[in-house]
Design a protein around this motif. Sequence first.
Motif, mmCIF file in Angstrom:
data_model
loop_
_atom_site.group_PDB
_atom_site.id
_atom_site.type_symbol
_atom_site.label_atom_id
_atom_site.label_comp_id
_atom_site.label_asym_id
_atom_site.label_seq_id
_atom_site.Cartn_x
_atom_site.Cartn_y
_atom_site.Cartn_z
ATOM 1 N N LEU A 7 11.991 0.087 -14.402
ATOM 2 C CA LEU A 7 12.369 1.024 -13.402
ATOM 3 C C LEU A 7 11.716 2.317 -13.696
ATOM 4 C CD1 LEU A 7 14.408 1.816 -11.015
ATOM 5 C CD2 LEU A 7 15.946 2.719 -12.888
ATOM 6 N N LYS A 8 10.584 2.696 -12.748
ATOM 7 C CA LYS A 8 9.638 3.710 -13.077
ATOM 8 C C LYS A 8 8.766 4.093 -11.912
ATOM 9 C CE LYS A 8 5.725 0.356 -13.102
ATOM 10 N NZ LYS A 8 6.630 -0.365 -11.922
ATOM 11 N N GLU A 9 7.962 5.227 -12.074
ATOM 12 C CA GLU A 9 6.960 5.762 -11.160
ATOM 13 C C GLU A 9 5.583 5.594 -12.334
ATOM 14 O OE1 GLU A 9 7.636 9.419 -9.685
ATOM 15 O OE2 GLU A 9 9.035 8.840 -8.140
ATOM 16 N N SER A 10 4.563 4.984 -11.583
ATOM 17 C CA SER A 10 3.175 5.091 -12.271
ATOM 18 C C SER A 10 2.164 5.519 -11.479
ATOM 19 C CB SER A 10 3.152 3.696 -12.778
ATOM 20 O OG SER A 10 2.927 2.554 -11.815
ATOM 21 N N LYS A 11 1.224 6.216 -12.182
ATOM 22 C CA LYS A 11 -0.109 6.443 -11.135
ATOM 23 C C LYS A 11 -1.194 6.187 -12.210
ATOM 24 C CE LYS A 11 -0.744 10.993 -10.741
ATOM 25 N NZ LYS A 11 -0.494 12.628 -10.526
ATOM 26 N N GLU A 12 -2.256 5.721 -11.573
ATOM 27 C CA GLU A 12 -3.477 5.574 -12.379
ATOM 28 C C GLU A 12 -4.300 6.895 -12.108
ATOM 29 O OE1 GLU A 12 -7.346 2.600 -12.428
ATOM 30 O OE2 GLU A 12 -5.780 2.097 -11.229
ATOM 31 N N THR A 13 -4.757 7.314 -13.228
ATOM 32 C CA THR A 13 -5.716 8.607 -13.115
ATOM 33 C C THR A 13 -7.236 8.374 -13.270
ATOM 34 O OG1 THR A 13 -5.523 8.958 -15.340
ATOM 35 C CG2 THR A 13 -3.821 10.080 -13.848
ATOM 36 N N SER A 14 -7.598 6.862 -13.769
ATOM 37 C CA SER A 14 -8.859 6.526 -13.634
ATOM 38 C C SER A 14 -9.365 5.922 -12.426
ATOM 39 C CB SER A 14 -9.055 5.492 -14.814
ATOM 40 O OG SER A 14 -8.188 4.679 -14.701
ATOM 41 N N PRO A 15 -10.846 6.110 -12.126
ATOM 42 C CA PRO A 15 -11.193 5.292 -10.847
ATOM 43 C C PRO A 15 -11.232 3.947 -10.835
ATOM 44 C CG PRO A 15 -12.996 5.989 -12.294
ATOM 45 C CD PRO A 15 -11.826 6.466 -12.809
ATOM 46 N N THR A 16 -11.032 3.127 -9.682
ATOM 47 C CA THR A 16 -11.015 1.717 -9.613
ATOM 48 C C THR A 16 -11.899 1.134 -8.988
ATOM 49 O OG1 THR A 16 -9.484 0.060 -9.077
ATOM 50 C CG2 THR A 16 -9.303 1.840 -7.906
ATOM 51 N N THR A 17 -12.437 -0.137 -9.348
ATOM 52 C CA THR A 17 -13.378 -0.429 -8.487
ATOM 53 C C THR A 17 -12.892 -1.675 -7.477
ATOM 54 O OG1 THR A 17 -13.304 -2.428 -10.262
ATOM 55 C CG2 THR A 17 -15.000 -0.671 -10.618
ATOM 56 N N LEU A 18 -11.560 -1.645 -7.520
ATOM 57 C CA LEU A 18 -11.016 -2.436 -6.256
ATOM 58 C C LEU A 18 -10.533 -1.664 -5.010
ATOM 59 C CD1 LEU A 18 -9.154 -5.570 -7.868
ATOM 60 C CD2 LEU A 18 -11.609 -5.364 -7.249
ATOM 61 N N ILE A 19 -10.320 -2.140 -3.952
ATOM 62 C CA ILE A 19 -9.734 -1.477 -2.807
ATOM 63 C C ILE A 19 -8.298 -1.449 -3.097
ATOM 64 C CG2 ILE A 19 -9.462 -1.254 -0.384
ATOM 65 C CD1 ILE A 19 -12.091 -2.908 -0.277
ATOM 66 N N THR A 20 -7.436 -0.344 -3.037
ATOM 67 C CA THR A 20 -6.094 -0.443 -3.106
ATOM 68 C C THR A 20 -5.381 -0.289 -1.783
ATOM 69 O OG1 THR A 20 -6.016 2.008 -3.418
ATOM 70 C CG2 THR A 20 -6.088 0.637 -5.154
ATOM 71 N N GLY A 21 -4.165 -0.658 -1.580
ATOM 72 C CA GLY A 21 -3.350 -0.395 -0.447
ATOM 73 C C GLY A 21 -3.096 -1.846 -0.035
ATOM 74 N N TYR A 22 -2.511 -1.554 1.440
ATOM 75 C CA TYR A 22 -1.989 -2.768 2.211
ATOM 76 C C TYR A 22 -2.825 -2.452 3.671
ATOM 77 C CZ TYR A 22 0.951 -5.509 -1.095
ATOM 78 O OH TYR A 22 1.639 -5.984 -1.889
ATOM 79 N N GLY A 23 -2.951 -3.655 4.425
ATOM 80 C CA GLY A 23 -3.317 -3.445 5.692
ATOM 81 C C GLY A 23 -4.940 -3.845 5.980
ATOM 82 N N PHE A 24 -5.268 -3.469 7.160
ATOM 83 C CA PHE A 24 -6.664 -3.670 7.601
ATOM 84 C C PHE A 24 -7.404 -2.840 6.944
ATOM 85 C CE2 PHE A 24 -3.932 -5.370 11.073
ATOM 86 C CZ PHE A 24 -4.629 -6.773 11.279
ATOM 87 N N HIS A 25 -8.633 -3.405 6.366
ATOM 88 C CA HIS A 25 -9.717 -2.548 5.739
ATOM 89 C C HIS A 25 -11.048 -2.547 6.388
ATOM 90 C CE1 HIS A 25 -12.449 -1.033 2.669
ATOM 91 N NE2 HIS A 25 -13.067 -2.140 2.520
ATOM 92 N N LYS A 26 -11.500 -3.704 6.943
ATOM 93 C CA LYS A 26 -12.770 -3.690 7.785
ATOM 94 C C LYS A 26 -12.828 -4.690 8.892
ATOM 95 C CE LYS A 26 -16.166 -2.893 4.166
ATOM 96 N NZ LYS A 26 -17.433 -3.326 3.499
ATOM 97 N N ILE A 27 -13.200 -4.164 9.982
ATOM 98 C CA ILE A 27 -13.481 -5.252 11.056
ATOM 99 C C ILE A 27 -14.937 -5.112 11.747
ATOM 100 C CG2 ILE A 27 -12.491 -5.797 13.706
ATOM 101 C CD1 ILE A 27 -9.815 -4.431 12.709
ATOM 102 N N PHE A 28 -15.579 -5.941 11.494
ATOM 103 C CA PHE A 28 -17.051 -5.999 12.048
ATOM 104 C C PHE A 28 -17.508 -7.205 12.562
ATOM 105 C CE2 PHE A 28 -16.871 -7.333 7.531
ATOM 106 C CZ PHE A 28 -18.003 -8.007 7.390
ATOM 107 N N PRO A 29 -18.515 -7.314 13.504
ATOM 108 C CA PRO A 29 -18.856 -6.051 14.338
ATOM 109 C C PRO A 29 -17.798 -5.644 15.371
ATOM 110 C CG PRO A 29 -20.253 -7.880 15.128
ATOM 111 C CD PRO A 29 -19.231 -8.435 13.945
#
Length: 651
Positions: free
Chosen positions: A547-569
């Motif tokens: 039971l916590k809150e956590s936050k990363e303060t270093s850069p990440t090489t992966l895309i975070t979050g949920y949902g649509f990222h790219k639609i192309f073309p």
Amino acid sequence: MKLLHSFLWLGFLIAFCGAQHFAQDKRSIPSSYSPSSAPTTIEKFDVQYYRIEMQIDIPRRNVVGKTTLRLASLQDNLQTVTLDFKTPLTVDSVGGAAAAFARQDGLLTLTLNQSFNRGQQAEVWIAYSGNPQVPGSIAFVFDRMPDESPYVWTLSEPYGARQWWPCKDTPADKADSVDLIITVPQGNLVASNGLLTEVRSDPSGWQTFHWQVRYPIATYLVSIVAGPLFHFTDYYHYSPVDSMLLDYYVFPDDKIIAQQKFTEMHDYLDALSHYFGPYPFLKEKYGQAQFGWGGGMEHQTITSIGRVSDAWTYLYVHELGHQWFGDMVTCASWHDIWLNEGFASYSEALYAEWAGYNGQPPGLDSYLDYMSTQLYFDAGTIYIEDTTSFAQLFSRIVYDKGSWVLHMLRKVIGEDNLFEAFKAYLNDARWTYGSVRTENFKEICEQISGVDLDAFFDQWLNYPYYPQYEYEWTPHSNVDQSYTVELVIRQTQQQTLYVMPIDLRFLFADETDTTLTVQNNQFTQEYLFHFAKQPIYLQFDPDNWLLKESKETSPTTLITGYGFHKIFPNPSPGAVNIELIYWQREDYPVYVFDLLGKKVRTLLPNNRIFNQHQYFWDGKNDRGKAVSSGLYFLKAPTVAEGQTRKIMIIR
């Protein structure tokens, strides 16, 4: 009692409502209904037996009663006995070893006809009459069913028993046995605790129901529901040759759904017996009786429920869980009410693990998903300081955070040790069928696991809030093509340091992963890890054991979050590539809709790189025909609810 996961208010705090929880536990004790101003003198005597005889004139809203108590003196020269009896009922007479009585501040003091020394037994009785119902109270209620039939129900937790019968109203002193002999007008049934041993009719139009309780029971767990109820039974076969009565009383309007829904009780009993050991009152029964409060209450062997509904599964499981935690072993003090409510709430999560939850099969994922419905991040301590404050006594913290304490304990000592501890705690001869305190459960957990749990219980029960983590990780490549990771974890909350194990999941460039567990016991702590391959992402407590809150303060090489990222073309002459971000490994669909809202295509991913799920639309509908030029919409409701993306097809 069982709550819902979203607070409602009904006079006083009622309950909370959750994803699949559409019922309330017992959180609606009115503010006007408080303990006596002077506490019962607990150490003077031990109550061994109650006999509650009561004639209830339901239409006229009147009772005539007599309660007999057998007690044993805990001191020499016992000359008076003080009972709780905060009620509008009139005391008509006393007898047995009671020679006289006096009433003051919700207490009934009996003067005995002789002195009793330590260990000697005395039997006293009190006769009383009137209407015990108090405006705004739900301890004893004259009510009407949905079809307007009059009936009676009780709900005595925590201080309500004293409103309708004189007693030593504390969970620290359980009677060894109770007889309830309830007389009502003919045409009515009486549901109560224990076993129904006799029903007799009187030519004058009354009918008497004799219920016997032969397991120890706390006063607040004694219950009556009386009226023109629909009654049906079933049997739970807990071994190839033994069975137990399942006894149900519901409003006539609900008889069909009740007979269908309550068949699930067998599975509930199988599940909780698996985790906790045999149902603790096998020689009597388990049942449910419908009453007029909009929630549930774990009256011993006869849970009271406000509704019969498919949506109430987890309320029924919660109240059944109380038969072990709350009824078999009962918190000795309301300070430790989490020993009742937190454990019953945790029973819900274990049932989700047993049966599956939210469309998932049985197993750990269902369990973890259910635990997420019990998250509690508000202030307050699980240990309740002011037991006269009903807002504190029945707040979400003892239910949800109490359940999370057990969830986290499962991680700290291991699930095998936790489940063994449950059974050992329930069956310890020092308190089985008696009253317990948090120290008793802690002692058992330490004995079985060999882990010192002083810090664990102190930090989670006696401090508000939860840990707040910030973490920073830095990978370094080595000359031998291995990698070293420096990790710093900081706790940034203002209150106590939390000493907890933390799971860390490292993802590598070759799409493999590993999970390591570190012990975190400093406000700022550094760790070093060595890997043979390149780490590119770190998940902190990936399965949410904390039971916590956590936050990363270093850069990440992966895309975070949920949902649509790219639609192309986009616009496209026909073919479209789509990237959707989510961590689950399941193949979730993406839907294509036209301007009229008609679904034209269902897409599934054709590739995944960690949390990036790749889809391809060839510009055709589900029948394989190319769609016409125009505007189309993408939706992924399973992982991106509410998100819509536009695609323009130009041929």
